[in-house]
Design a protein around this motif. Sequence first.
Motif, PDB file in Angstrom:
ATOM      1  N   GLN A 163     -26.756  -8.253  18.099  1.00  0.00           N
ATOM      2  CA  GLN A 163     -25.913  -9.378  17.668  1.00  0.00           C
ATOM      3  C   GLN A 163     -26.432  -9.959  16.345  1.00  0.00           C
ATOM      4  N   CYS A 211     -24.203 -10.945  13.190  1.00  0.00           N
ATOM      5  CA  CYS A 211     -23.731 -12.339  13.275  1.00  0.00           C
ATOM      6  C   CYS A 211     -23.729 -13.032  11.911  1.00  0.00           C
ATOM      7  N   ALA A 213     -29.127 -14.224  16.092  1.00  0.00           N
ATOM      8  CA  ALA A 213     -27.697 -14.488  16.227  1.00  0.00           C
ATOM      9  C   ALA A 213     -27.427 -15.823  16.909  1.00  0.00           C
ATOM     10  N   MET A 250     -25.029 -16.198  19.042  1.00  0.00           N
ATOM     11  CA  MET A 250     -24.633 -15.784  20.391  1.00  0.00           C
ATOM     12  C   MET A 250     -23.323 -16.403  20.859  1.00  0.00           C
ATOM     13  N   SER A 254     -18.000 -12.527  16.594  1.00  0.00           N
ATOM     14  CA  SER A 254     -18.787 -11.314  16.386  1.00  0.00           C
ATOM     15  C   SER A 254     -19.784 -11.125  17.535  1.00  0.00           C
ATOM     16  N   CYS A 255     -20.520 -12.161  17.853  1.00  0.00           N
ATOM     17  CA  CYS A 255     -21.525 -12.063  18.926  1.00  0.00           C
ATOM     18  C   CYS A 255     -20.872 -11.693  20.257  1.00  0.00           C
ATOM     19  N   LYS A 256     -19.715 -12.287  20.528  1.00  0.00           N
ATOM     20  CA  LYS A 256     -19.027 -11.999  21.803  1.00  0.00           C
ATOM     21  C   LYS A 256     -18.583 -10.550  21.877  1.00  0.00           C
ATOM     22  N   TYR A 293     -20.013  -7.962  20.487  1.00  0.00           N
ATOM     23  CA  TYR A 293     -21.137  -7.061  20.771  1.00  0.00           C
ATOM     24  C   TYR A 293     -21.633  -7.242  22.212  1.00  0.00           C
ATOM     25  N   ALA A 294     -21.524  -8.467  22.726  1.00  0.00           N
ATOM     26  CA  ALA A 294     -21.925  -8.686  24.125  1.00  0.00           C
ATOM     27  C   ALA A 294     -21.002  -7.903  25.059  1.00  0.00           C
TER      28      ALA A 294
END
Length: 308
Positions: A49, A53, A62, A64, A68-70, A72-73
């Motif tokens: 992330q 991020c 990141a 989180m 973007s972070c979501k 990749y999660a």
Amino acid sequence: MDKEQFKKTQPIVYKTLSNALKRGHLAHAYMFAGPKSASVQEVALLLIQSVFCPHRDKDGFACMECESCKRYAANESVDVQWVDKERIKKQDILDLQERFSATAKEKGGKRIYVLENFDQATPDSSNALLKFLEEPGEDLFGILLVENPNNTLTTIQSRCQLLQFRAGSYRYVKNKLENITNEENADMLARSGYSYEKAKQLIEDETFEILRDSAKQYVKNIHSLRAVYFMQRNVFVAKSDITTKEWVRLWILWVLYLIRQKEQTELSFEQNNKIVSILIETLDLLARPVDLLLCLDKMYASILKVCR
Ligand SMILES: [Zn+2]
């Protein structure tokens, strides 16, 4: 992933990754080494992330929370390939290369692969990966997750930056788990060194209760061959979904916990100690490529011997 907790429990890993992210200079490959419990997976995700991020914190990690972070999660990007097999084979590495070469890079232009349980990988797959590591693209990097770095080829080790993780902190994990489960579950998981995230994931799976109850049943009847038959016929059966290293490990950790809590009152102090050593030896064996059912059968037999 709780970044504050990460900073507190893994200060060296935190600092190393923070420096690399701030300088924009990551290693071509990292080897995250540590017990299954030590949040290695969560840190791998945080690192991914952090590469993408746009709202990183002052330490380079990141936020989180952004889109973007979501993404990749949720593992939605073709630029990240996560291989989480129990035993990675050569074909998995070839497939990985194939997938990267068949898709165009998204914006950002970086690509990352994560290989879980790499200390269990076949020698063939290590050799395939070596070729990959020898010609690292500018924008390609890898994260290898292992329990014991010494079970990997030295040629692989020498091409990775090794980051050693420590097991999670007992009190913190237990307190946090008590919000989502009972005291006994929380105590067992925290004592066994699981991170909060990993423990939560286990609890949410219905297999968790099945294994806890069968461990209790087994310990109650530990003197008896019937207890072994029950395990062999109803729980760890060949080709069943729960006959995996992760679940076998959890079940053994439950038995270990119950024995240490002296749930089995008919055992002498000495018998108790012997059983604890057998369980710990079996857990060590699980860190290598082994036949799970054979390993369990040996363990049941040694424990029966101690009880008689
Ligand atoms: Zn973000």
